[in-house]
Enzyme design. Structure first.
Site, mmCIF file in Angstrom:
data_model
loop_
_atom_site.group_PDB
_atom_site.id
_atom_site.type_symbol
_atom_site.label_atom_id
_atom_site.label_comp_id
_atom_site.label_asym_id
_atom_site.label_seq_id
_atom_site.Cartn_x
_atom_site.Cartn_y
_atom_site.Cartn_z
ATOM 1 N N CYS A 58 0.831 -1.210 0.000
ATOM 2 C CA CYS A 58 0.000 0.000 0.000
ATOM 3 C C CYS A 58 0.862 1.255 0.000
ATOM 4 O O CYS A 58 0.444 2.295 -0.519
ATOM 5 C CB CYS A 58 -0.939 -0.014 1.201
ATOM 6 S SG CYS A 58 -0.105 -0.144 2.799
ATOM 7 N N HIS A 99 -1.661 1.282 7.478
ATOM 8 C CA HIS A 99 -2.127 1.223 6.091
ATOM 9 C C HIS A 99 -2.050 2.609 5.473
ATOM 10 O O HIS A 99 -2.328 3.616 6.134
ATOM 11 C CB HIS A 99 -3.568 0.700 6.039
ATOM 12 C CG HIS A 99 -4.090 0.516 4.651
ATOM 13 N ND1 HIS A 99 -3.541 -0.385 3.765
ATOM 14 C CD2 HIS A 99 -5.106 1.126 3.993
ATOM 15 C CE1 HIS A 99 -4.204 -0.331 2.616
ATOM 16 N NE2 HIS A 99 -5.153 0.586 2.734
#
EC number: 3.4.19.12
Length: 785
Positions: free
Chosen positions: A90, A593
């Site tokens: 990510c 994230h």
């Protein structure tokens, strides 16, 4: 007696159950086998199974109601491509999305890719040169990042165009895999091997740093090629000029034969060819050829053979110079070099002549047969550098040619243009310059030092807060005022007072004095990257998460527009607008994230305008591209951004290219959509055959105008058919552009493969929250308005 027998038989029959009990295990096994062969039980089981299946069917029927959910997903799909997560990637996906929407980045990568592709073609032509091959293999490895970025851009635009033209083919998600780029990063930096979480700012610096190194390498090779141009002399004379050159050679050879015999002994000429370098070898060799031409009139055949053997030995030293010229061309050059060599025979060759020879390059100009050429002669250049009396460049002119000197400085503006902009991609877009000023408080003298920067790291809280936390026993997290981004930049460019043990040694005062040090912006880039220092070293309770760097969730008020005039060295009216943000949700730097939010402001950067589509369609129909082996590796040499939609609705040849790319190499589409996209191009290839054949018939009929009325009618029909196809395609393009204009000014949230539209209010709340959430902005990208 007969009455006893029945009694015994009855007794046996009655006693048999006892035996059954004794042998119950074996008997039950036999009984089970008999039951297995009984059909009545199987019929009952089938009836029960049918009832159970009927109940299952009754349960499956309501599950068919999930189709409206799929329809809603398809309706909610946006015409923007996400990136699949390949295992904690990510951090890479968020940066790639920002770079994709960064103004000017895609066009710069495309231009660099075109330069690299031309260099690859040039290397193919020079593959027989073994010495240069080993040196350029390393440079080709550094080009892989540009090729990977270009292939990813092509795949994203191709998938976006196919979705816009055929949205019913996509029901789940619209995403592609950056696998090739990830593998390239792992080759460039082994730190990214494996599936660990990494810092988004570090991967951004890694990508920009490698792009900058590649640009510098390409720029050095370009300068080297310009410097090597004088050694590659190309001559294309007119046939009449060749005859004049041959006649001049005969006249000059008869006229200066005695001078050559006196001034050029054979031993000295041979020794010079063995010891000297550069063009001196060529001059001595050519002078020997002049002697051989004069002596051939009186020599025998054996002597001619001996002289020809001596003349054939020098080409082994310089094979390239001889192979590039035909027989009459060196003869034309003989007289010219011969006279120049006689003119400067008293001068010794020096290092200065080598540098003077770099100032001239060959030019081939004129109309049709006329040619202008420059020959580099070290002796003549040396004479020009010393006396500045020569006006005709290098050497004397032959009767049929005109020699014009061309300076390297005059050629640079031709090579700058787009290539110079492409070589400065990182410097122009992301790199600025800082000025570190130190002012002595005694003599008021200033010293400046300039440094380049690609991002600005600013704090999100005061440094004294840690001291307050250590001394405070009331609350472990004292309440602080809401800080703004301008406050953070002022902390970055604050004035620091140097006192005490850290005093500044002033060269004017010649002793240590107190001073003030400030940091100002001298040169601003097109895109300003602001890195928020959200991670700081903390206690041991966070060591289990790795690194000991905890997350600072202090909110920071971030404006949509920013001006840095307050911290600039000179007054400026430049203002910057926020167009992308990388968010981080988590508690440590090694976990959490990353997501990216991008504002769609300039739809022209998507390369989906109407004019490019139509022009590319005509080009694709008229000239189909061949399929190369390199295209199987994911790089299309002749592919550009403007051919995205034509690949979907173009002719059959490019569809084969895309099919091979989808199946073999880079995996353009993630998961289940590779097969659907593969079928899409196969279905779209059939109607394109009609357009391509019609356009071919149209061109063939135009070339033969005297073939009769039947071919003219066929020409009209084919042109009408292609006109209908083009008009229908223009309608599709207008629909695509109108559908994209709906997202003008909206914020898109890229969460790996998922793409969502967020309202500006919600985006501002997430950007500058009132509380301290775990999801905070990490990288801010401002572009110049």
């Amino acid at each position: 007696m007969p009455g006893v027998i029945p009694s015994e038989s009855n007794g046996l029959s009655r006693g048999s159950p006892s035996k059954k009990n004794r042998l119950s295990l074996k008997f039950f096994q036999k009984k089970e086998t008999k039951r297995a062969l009984d059909f009545t039980d199987s019929q009952e089981n089938e009836e029960k199974a049918s009832e159970y299946r009927a109940s299952e069917i009754d349960q499956v029927v309501p599950a068919a109601q999930s189709s409206p959910i799929n329809c809603e997903k398809r309706e909610n799909l946006l015409p923007f491509v996400g990136l699949n997560n390949l295992g904690n990637t990510c951090y890479l996906n968020s940066i790639l999305q920002v770079l994709y929407f960064c103004p000017g980045f895609k066009s710069g990568v495309k231009h660099l890719f075109n330069i690299i592709s031309r260099k690859k073609e040039a290397l193919k032509d020079e593959a027989n040169q073994k010495d240069k091959g080993n040196c350029k293999e390393d440079s080709l490895a550094s080009y892989e990042l540009i090729c990977s970025l270009q292939s990813l851009i092509i795949s994203v635009e191709q998938l976006q165009a196919s979705f816009l033209l055929n949205p019913e083919k996509y029901t789940d998600e619209l995403a592609t895999q950056p696998r090739r780029l990830l593998n390239t990063l792992r080759e460039l930096n082994p730190m990214y091997e494996g599936y660990l979480q990494h810092d988004a700012q570090e991967v951004l610096q890694c990508i920009l740093g490698n792009i900058q190194e590649t640009c510098q390498l390409l720029k050095k090779e370009e300068v080297k090629n310009v410097a090597e141009l004088p050694t590659k002399v190309e001559e294309i004379p007119h046939p009449k000029e060749e005859m004049n050159g041959i006649n001049s050679i005969e006249m000059d050879s008869m006229r200066h034969s005695e001078d050559f015999k006196e001034k050029l002994p054979k031993g000295n000429g041979k020794r010079k060819s063995d010891t000297e370098f550069g063009n001196m070898k060529k001059k001595v060799k050519l002078s020997k050829e002049h002697q051989s031409l004069e002596e051939n009139q009186r020599q025998t055949r054996s002597k001619r053979k001996a002289t020809s053997d001596t003349l054939e030995s020098p080409p082994k030293i310089i094979p390239k110079y001889i192979s590039e010229n035909e027989s009459p061309r060196p003869s034309q050059k003989k007289s010219r070099v011969k006279i120049n060599w006689l003119k400067s025979a008293t001068k010794q060759p020096s290092i200065l002549s080598k540098f003077c020879s770099l100032g001239k390059i060959t030019t081939n100009q004129g109309v049709k047969g006329q040619s202008k050429e420059n020959e580099c002669d070290p002796e003549e250049d040396l004479g020009k550098c010393e006396s500045d009396n020569t006006t005709n460049g290098c050497g004397l002119e032959s009767p049929g040619n005109t020699v014009t000197p061309v300076n390297v400085n005059e050629v640079k503006p031709i090579n700058k243009g787009e290539e110079q902009i492409g070589f400065e991609l990182v410097e122009k877009l992301f790199q600025g310059q800082l000025v570190l000023r130190t002012r002595c408080l005694e003599c008021e003298s200033l010293t400046e030092r300039r440094e380049d920067f690609q991002d600005i790291s600013v704090p999100v809280q005061e440094d004294e807060l840690s001291k307050v936390e250590e001394s405070s026993e009331i609350s472990p997290e004292p309440k602080t005022e809401m800080k703004t981004l301008r406050w953070a930049i002022s902390q970055f460019a604050s004035v620091e007072r140097i006192v005490g043990e850290d005093k500044y040694f002033c060269e004017n005062c010649h002793h240590y004095t107190e001073a003030e040090r400030s940091l100002l912006f001298d040169k601003m880039p097109e895109v300003i990257t602001i890195h928020l220092k959200c991670f700081a070293a903390s206690g041991l309770e966070f060591d289990c998460y790795g690194g000991g760097l905890s997350k600072i969730n202090t909110p920071l008020l971030t404006p949509l527009k920013l001006s840095l005039e307050e911290w600039s060295t000179k007054p400026t009216n430049d203002s910057y607008g926020l167009f992308a943000v990388v968010m981080h949700s988590g508690i440590t730097i090694s976990s959490g994230h990353y997501t990216a939010s991008v504002k769609v402001t300039d739809l022209n950067s998507l390369e989906l305008d109407k004019g490019n589509f139509v022009v590319d369609q005509m080009c694709e129909i008229g000239k189909p591209e061949p399929l190369n082996e390199e295209e199987a590796r994911g790089v299309v040499e002749n592919y550009n951004d403007e051919e995205v939609s034509i690949r979907v609705g173009g002719n059959t040849q490019p569809s084969k290219v895309l099919n091979k790319k989808n199946v073999e190499a880079i995996g353009l589409l993630g998961g289940q959509k590779s097969k659907a996209d593969y079928e899409l191009y196969n279905k779209a290839s059939n109607p394109d055959k009609v357009a391509s054949t019609a356009f071919a018939e149209n061109r063939n009929s135009e070339t033969s105008d005297t073939t009769g009325t039947h071919e003219s009618d066929r020409n009209k029909e084919s042109s009408d058919q292609t006109g209908i196809n083009i008009s229908g395609f223009e309608n599709k393009i207008s629909y695509v552009v109108q559908s994209l204009k709906e997202y003008e000014g909206k914020w898109l949230l890229f969460d790996d493969s998922e793409v969502k539209v967020t309202e500006e209010k919600d985006f501002l709340n997430s950007l500058s929250p009132s509380t301290s959430p775990t999801s905070t902005p990490y990288l801010l990208f401002y572009k110049k308005l």
